[in-house]
Design a protein around this motif. Structure first.
Motif, mmCIF file in Angstrom:
data_model
loop_
_atom_site.group_PDB
_atom_site.id
_atom_site.type_symbol
_atom_site.label_atom_id
_atom_site.label_comp_id
_atom_site.label_asym_id
_atom_site.label_seq_id
_atom_site.Cartn_x
_atom_site.Cartn_y
_atom_site.Cartn_z
ATOM 1 N N UNK A 112 -50.447 64.624 61.290
ATOM 2 C CA UNK A 112 -49.455 64.204 60.255
ATOM 3 C C UNK A 112 -48.126 64.869 60.712
ATOM 4 N N UNK A 113 -47.852 64.555 62.110
ATOM 5 C CA UNK A 113 -46.685 65.052 62.570
ATOM 6 C C UNK A 113 -45.479 63.749 62.439
ATOM 7 N N UNK A 114 -44.241 64.317 62.337
ATOM 8 C CA UNK A 114 -43.198 63.196 62.239
ATOM 9 C C UNK A 114 -42.424 63.400 63.477
ATOM 10 N N UNK A 115 -42.706 63.969 64.612
ATOM 11 C CA UNK A 115 -41.977 64.025 65.777
ATOM 12 C C UNK A 115 -41.422 62.954 66.180
ATOM 13 N N UNK A 116 -42.166 61.946 66.264
ATOM 14 C CA UNK A 116 -41.889 60.565 66.876
ATOM 15 C C UNK A 116 -40.473 59.996 66.276
ATOM 16 N N UNK A 117 -40.822 59.971 64.893
ATOM 17 C CA UNK A 117 -39.697 59.698 63.990
ATOM 18 C C UNK A 117 -38.282 60.648 64.284
ATOM 19 N N UNK A 118 -38.575 61.758 63.978
ATOM 20 C CA UNK A 118 -37.351 62.709 64.348
ATOM 21 C C UNK A 118 -36.865 62.616 65.850
ATOM 22 N N UNK A 119 -37.747 62.492 66.596
ATOM 23 C CA UNK A 119 -37.251 62.413 68.067
ATOM 24 C C UNK A 119 -36.384 60.977 68.289
ATOM 25 N N UNK A 120 -36.908 60.001 67.820
ATOM 26 C CA UNK A 120 -36.007 58.754 67.801
ATOM 27 C C UNK A 120 -34.540 58.691 67.425
ATOM 28 N N UNK A 121 -34.796 59.501 66.178
ATOM 29 C CA UNK A 121 -33.360 59.608 65.629
ATOM 30 C C UNK A 121 -32.368 60.583 66.263
ATOM 31 N N UNK A 122 -32.924 61.540 66.860
ATOM 32 C CA UNK A 122 -32.348 62.568 67.658
ATOM 33 C C UNK A 122 -31.714 61.735 68.989
ATOM 34 N N UNK A 123 -32.682 60.886 69.680
ATOM 35 C CA UNK A 123 -32.639 60.627 70.975
ATOM 36 C C UNK A 123 -31.273 59.391 70.928
ATOM 37 N N UNK A 124 -31.632 58.627 70.038
ATOM 38 C CA UNK A 124 -30.295 57.633 69.851
ATOM 39 C C UNK A 124 -29.008 57.714 69.852
ATOM 40 N N UNK A 125 -28.756 59.115 69.228
ATOM 41 C CA UNK A 125 -27.342 59.527 68.962
ATOM 42 C C UNK A 125 -27.251 60.352 70.343
#
Length: 269
Positions: free
Chosen positions: A189-202
């Protein structure tokens, strides 16, 4: 030889028959009540219906019978908003890599039994039936998923060149719609992909550089505070993502996080 309208040479009708399905759906009145799977029958379901339209048919049936309809999240029904999201036969969004609203009943067969459950994660508590509280994602965004930019006249679009490789990667990450399928599919139940997507695009764009270190540290800290599990690179998140966001974004996040921590950046209190 003459044939009646709608018949074939074999004597079978050419009209498309509807599907008859057995639905096992998680019903839970509210967070304080223990839920359970309840079985329903739906008939004459068109293969061209979306999965949510099929649930609409069930709810009309329930309301007609004086029963409580099944609560589920939805909004645009165009695969854009990320609101819809359920586990279908143990798979996030079902057997196709798409959103639940864009999943069509032709992906199933007449007579199938379909199990429908809400996202299963401690950070996504059930509100009612299939609807879950995903405000944890909002709080992760609030922790740093933005840029602070001066207001006023917008700069000319070409005044700050961005390498095409970076702009393409930023756009790919920005396609995340926050549906939560990555969390639901992950055994941790990790949210790492979500958080990574938001961090990466900025982090790939010039506008995101001034707050790059603070952003990644604060967003990861908030992610942990929300109770999401740790990432062990299993890859189910990317496989379930309806936008196909790559696990490369997680690598980028880890790179940024390590650099920020080495620079002495710590989460805001």
């Amino acid at each position: 030889m003459t044939m009646t309208h709608g018949a074939t040479r074999s004597g079978q009708t050419s009209e498309k028959r509807g599907m008859n399905l057995t639905l096992r759906i998680w019903r839970q009145k509210d967070p304080s009540v223990k839920g359970k799977m309840v079985t329903y029958k739906v008939t004459d379901i068109s293969p061209d219906m979306s999965f949510l339209e099929m649930l609409d048919v069930l709810n009309e049936q329930l309301i007609t019978n004086g029963e409580d309809p099944v609560a589920f999240d939805h909004d645009c029904r165009e695969g854009i908003c990320g609101m819809c999201g359920v586990m279908i036969n143990g798979q996030a969004h079902g057997p196709q890599q798409t959103t639940t609203c864009q999943l069509h009943m032709r992906s199933f067969r007449n007579g199938d039994t379909i199990d429908i459950e809400p996202w299963r994660a401690a950070a996504f508590p059930v509100i009612k039936d299939l609807a879950v509280d995903r405000r944890a994602f909002d709080r992760i965004i609030q922790a740093g998923g933005y840029i602070t930019a001066p207001t006023g006249t917008a700069p000319e679009a070409h005044s700050t060149p961005v390498p095409k490789k970076d702009s393409d990667a930023a756009f790919d990450a920005a396609t995340c719609i926050g549906c939560g399928a990555c969390v639901a599919a992950c055994p941790n139940a990790s949210s790492m992909l979500f958080t990574a997507a938001k961090v990466t695009h900025l982090g790939l764009l010039p506008q995101g550089q001034p707050e790059r270190n603070d952003r990644v540290v604060n967003m990861v800290a908030q992610q942990d505070a929300e109770g999401f599990g740790g990432c062990t690179n299993i890859g189910e998140c990317s496989a379930a993502c309806p936008k196909g966001i790559s696990m490369e974004t997680i690598s980028r996040l880890n790179h940024d996080l390590l650099g920020a921590l080495r620079a002495g950046v710590r989460p805001k209190s």
